[in-house]
Design an enzyme around this catalytic site. Structure first.
Site, PDB file in Angstrom:
ATOM      1  N   GLU A 165       0.876  -1.164   0.000  1.00 57.95           N
ATOM      2  CA  GLU A 165       0.000   0.000   0.000  1.00 57.95           C
ATOM      3  C   GLU A 165       0.918   1.221   0.000  1.00 57.95           C
ATOM      4  OE1 GLU A 165      -2.705   0.294   3.302  1.00 57.95           O
ATOM      5  OE2 GLU A 165      -3.367   2.279   2.667  1.00 57.95           O
TER       6      GLU A 165
ATOM      7  N   ARG B   3       5.079 -12.517   9.881  1.00 51.36           N
ATOM      8  CA  ARG B   3       5.801 -11.313   9.494  1.00 51.36           C
ATOM      9  C   ARG B   3       7.106 -11.222  10.261  1.00 51.36           C
ATOM     10  NH1 ARG B   3       1.984  -7.401   8.864  1.00 51.36           N
ATOM     11  NH2 ARG B   3       3.343  -5.635   9.156  1.00 51.36           N
TER      12      ARG B   3
ATOM     13  N   LYS C 215       4.295   0.980   9.599  1.00 50.14           N
ATOM     14  CA  LYS C 215       4.473   2.212   8.825  1.00 50.14           C
ATOM     15  C   LYS C 215       3.908   3.408   9.576  1.00 50.14           C
ATOM     16  CE  LYS C 215       3.031   0.205   4.959  1.00 50.14           C
ATOM     17  NZ  LYS C 215       2.520   0.027   3.603  1.00 50.14           N
TER      18      LYS C 215
HETATM   19  P1  ATP Z   1       2.746  -2.058   8.065  1.00 48.38           P
HETATM   20  O1  ATP Z   1       2.086  -2.891   9.118  1.00 48.38           O
HETATM   21  O2  ATP Z   1       4.188  -1.848   8.250  1.00 48.38           O
HETATM   22  O3  ATP Z   1       2.012  -0.783   7.789  1.00 48.38           O
HETATM   23  P2  ATP Z   1       1.463  -3.366   5.897  1.00 48.38           P
HETATM   24  O4  ATP Z   1       1.259  -4.819   5.965  1.00 48.38           O
HETATM   25  O5  ATP Z   1       0.267  -2.513   6.122  1.00 48.38           O
HETATM   26  O6  ATP Z   1       2.693  -2.961   6.778  1.00 48.38           O
HETATM   27  P3  ATP Z   1       1.658  -3.277   3.061  1.00 48.38           P
HETATM   28  O7  ATP Z   1       2.098  -2.165   2.213  1.00 48.38           O
HETATM   29  O8  ATP Z   1       0.233  -3.688   3.018  1.00 48.38           O
HETATM   30  O9  ATP Z   1       2.088  -2.928   4.538  1.00 48.38           O
HETATM   31  O10 ATP Z   1       2.585  -4.549   2.831  1.00 48.38           O
HETATM   32  C1  ATP Z   1       2.879  -5.078   1.570  1.00 48.38           C
HETATM   33  C2  ATP Z   1       3.242  -6.518   1.730  1.00 48.38           C
HETATM   34  O11 ATP Z   1       4.344  -6.660   2.605  1.00 48.38           O
HETATM   35  C3  ATP Z   1       2.099  -7.300   2.326  1.00 48.38           C
HETATM   36  O12 ATP Z   1       1.957  -8.501   1.586  1.00 48.38           O
HETATM   37  C4  ATP Z   1       2.526  -7.552   3.729  1.00 48.38           C
HETATM   38  O13 ATP Z   1       1.987  -8.756   4.185  1.00 48.38           O
HETATM   39  C5  ATP Z   1       4.047  -7.590   3.624  1.00 48.38           C
HETATM   40  N1  ATP Z   1       4.659  -7.186   4.883  1.00 48.38           N
HETATM   41  C6  ATP Z   1       4.461  -6.036   5.557  1.00 48.38           C
HETATM   42  N2  ATP Z   1       5.161  -6.022   6.711  1.00 48.38           N
HETATM   43  C7  ATP Z   1       5.828  -7.207   6.762  1.00 48.38           C
HETATM   44  C8  ATP Z   1       6.723  -7.799   7.705  1.00 48.38           C
HETATM   45  N3  ATP Z   1       7.069  -7.176   8.831  1.00 48.38           N
HETATM   46  N4  ATP Z   1       7.219  -9.016   7.418  1.00 48.38           N
HETATM   47  C9  ATP Z   1       6.879  -9.650   6.288  1.00 48.38           C
HETATM   48  N5  ATP Z   1       6.053  -9.148   5.369  1.00 48.38           N
HETATM   49  C10 ATP Z   1       5.518  -7.942   5.590  1.00 48.38           C
HETATM   50 MG    MG Z   2      -1.308  -3.856   4.661  1.00 49.73          MG
END
Ligand code: ATP
Ligand code: MG
Length: 570
Positions: free
Chosen positions: A42, A267, A277
């Site tokens: 995102e 994760r 984020k």
């Molecule tokens: P955050 O919680 O940091 O805001 P998010 O999951 O909302 O992260 P996205 O932009 O939706 O962020 O993530 C893109 C991809 O990266 C998704 O498939 C998510 O599952 C993966 N991802 C995000 N954070 C992690 C992590 N700490 N370890 C592994 N994969 C991750």
């Molecule tokens: Mg997400």
């Protein structure tokens, strides 16, 4: 896609439960033998090391199975998304060594299709417009232990629903007055299945669709269908989406479209940092750091600026593997992978961080000798260079003690030490400021018979220290970084403190009068070196300018991970 640049330390990774599932699917000729994954960020922030794990996994699997990996921006929330983030994400994925070819997608490209699908679900009696307020919807939802209650609007006629939904799109209503919901089951034990919201009204400008829409699909109504539209075969995501899977399945089955297989993995969490984020944005906005690319941030941009190599990050992601349960990885392992890589590739140079002036009293005033120094003992093909030696030098303040403790094998009154690539010197005199008593300079003599590499240089002393020639050295700024948080788990919800309470107030130390050997005069931004005895450093790509060199300490030489492994008896 292209495979990442070949690297000695990389090979097809070990087996894991995700690959086992894919192997099984291939054996059963599912998807006609195709493997197509995607990385779906995102664009509401910069990518971090956790995303790197997901990137390495998705692109890595595609490469291993001669498949494809798409890059798709999940841009369903107009309020938080920005072009800056889109660009940084593309830059970071490329820098990590991956390529999505011509498969760059945006969920916002599917808005019209999603709208049509929503209309279809309304016509089939599977969706309805609810006019409860957000607060009332929440109250009706129930809890984990209590079932939800039907909304009084749940049984609106199809015609009324269609009419309202069209008018929602046309902009007739204010934000929050209506939503479109899936008609599933308000008593489901899975809260996600209790008539989830599909669309909300948001009079907001989207970074790509502008003002075309004033209703936006929810992430859950978008993600699965986006995967489906792109023909994704294996939709790899993090564990928190496990409970959403039945809902994605429900949408896809209701629409009777291609069904990707969702696989969840744990994760990545790292000690001494935060990974959300939202929290990283807070650190930026509240100026705890200088920006998303501050070298202390766990963002890819921060790690890059700090001097990390893509290879080190890829190897790290491989080593931690993929698992089904959440855990916290020791940041020392990331640093270990980094040192391992930098050790092989970094030229060695001599730099004095906290200069102490040394005069070699028996060395001729105008003489300069060019001493030969090896560039990288780990890679002799990189040859050698010369460093100038003269009567006035700088050594590290730490390498001199007026009152040395036992086993201090560096410089002290009456004591000898070897200057790396040069001579053995002996401290004869300490010159101090009359008023303050502060040490101004050290007077030494050198033994001309002990020149490094010469046949007579066999005489041994216990210590060797680095140095630079005062007249030839270049002044530079060096930034020493420490962990951004003082607590291994700053996110720990067990106490009532906020993660910001644990920010390390000493995470940055700036040294402004460092002296570097002249061979670094033209060092280009981003280039990496080992400063002998001090650690790995790189030229800062933001604040360096012609005539002004700024270095970041990437990582010290001390390896804490080896110690941890030893303690664990590995
Ligand atoms: P955050 O919680 O940091 O805001 P998010 O999951 O909302 O992260 P996205 O932009 O939706 O962020 O993530 C893109 C991809 O990266 C998704 O498939 C998510 O599952 C993966 N991802 C995000 N954070 C992690 C992590 N700490 N370890 C592994 N994969 C991750
Ligand atoms: Mg997400």
């Amino acid at each position: 896609m292209k495979t990442p640049p070949a690297d000695k330390t990389e090979s097809p990774g070990p087996s894991n439960f995700i690959k086992n599932i894919i192997d099984e699917d291939l054996k059963n000729n599912k998807n006609g033998g195709r493997v197509n994954t995607r990385f779906p960020p995102e664009p509401n922030g910069y990518l971090h090391i956790g995303h790197a794990k997901s990137i390495c996994l998705n692109f890595g699997i595609a490469a291993e199975y001669q498949g494809l990996c798409n890059l798709r921006f999940d841009d369903t929330n107009p309020n938080k998304e920005e072009e800056e983030y889109v660009n940084s994400i593309m830059e970071d994925v490329r820098w990590l060594g991956f390529d999505w070819g011509d498969r760059l997608y945006y969920a916002s490209d599917y808005f019209e299709q999603l709208y049509q699908w929503a209309v279809r679900l309304i016509k089939e009696g599977k969706a309805y417009v609810d006019s409860l307020s957000a607060e009332e919807i929440r109250k009706h939802r129930g809890t984990l232990t209590q079932p939800g209650k039907d909304s009084p609007f749940r049984n609106r006629s199809r015609e009324e629903n269609l009419n309202l939904f069209e008018r929602m799109r046309a902009g007739e209503f204010e934000d929050g007055t209506h939503v479109l919901r899936a008609k599933i089951d308000m008593t489901s034990p899975n809260v996600n299945m209790r008539d989830p919201v599909m669309y909300r009204i948001l009079h907001a400008t989207h970074h790509r669709t502008g003002d075309k829409w004033c209703i936006y699909p929810m992430y859950d109504f978008t993600h699965g269908q986006s995967d489906s539209l792109e023909g994704i075969t294996h939709s790899i995501c993090t564990l928190e989406f496990e409970d959403h899977r039945p809902l994605y399945d429900w949408y896809i089955d209701a629409l009777a479209i291609h069904h990707p297989r969702q696989i969840e993995f744990a994760r990545l969490n790292l000690t001494y940092t935060v990974m959300s984020k939202r929290k990283l944005l807070q650190l930026v906005q509240e100026k705890y750091v200088s920006g998303w690319d501050d070298p202390r941030m766990p963002t890819i941009a921060g790690l890059r600026r700090r001097g990390y190599t893509p290879e080190a990050i890829r190897v790290f992601c491989e080593r931690i593997g993929v698992a089904k349960s959440n855990s916290i990885v020791d940041i020392a392992l990331l640093e270990y992978c980094l040192r391992e890589n930098l050790n092989l590739r970094s030229p060695r140079v001599m730099v004095v961080l906290r200069p102490l002036r040394v005069i070699i009293t028996n060395y001729p005033e105008s003489q300069v000798e060019q001493m030969e120094a090896i560039n990288n003992p780990e890679d002799l093909s990189t040859g050698s260079r010369t460093v100038p030696f003269s009567r006035a030098l700088y050594i590290e303040q730490d390498d001199f003690r007026e009152d040395p403790p036992k086993k201090f094998f560096r410089l002290a009154p009456g004591q000898e030490v070897r200057l790396r690539y040069a001579y053995i010197i002996k401290c004869e005199n300490v010159i101090k400021d009359d008023k303050t008593g502060e040490i101004i300079e050290i007077h030494c003599t050198y033994d001309p018979e002990t020149k490094s590499g010469s046949p007579q240089s066999s005489r041994m002393v216990k210590g060797t220290i680095h140095w630079v020639s005062a007249a030839h050295a270049i002044e530079a700024e060096v930034r020493l970084y420490d962990r951004l948080f003082v607590k291994p788990n700053p996110d720990d919800a067990k106490d009532s403190s906020d993660f910001r309470d644990h920010v390390n107030p000493k995470s940055l130390e700036t040294l402004t009068s460092c002296r570097i050997e002249p061979s670094l005069a033209d060092a280009v931004p981003g280039s990496r070196y080992q400063f002998e005895r001090l650690g790995y450093f790189c030229v800062d790509s933001v604040d360096s300018a012609p005539g002004k060199l700024v270095f970041n300490r990437t990582v010290s030489l001390r390896d804490t991970w080896a110690k941890i492994e030893k303690a664990q008896g590995k």
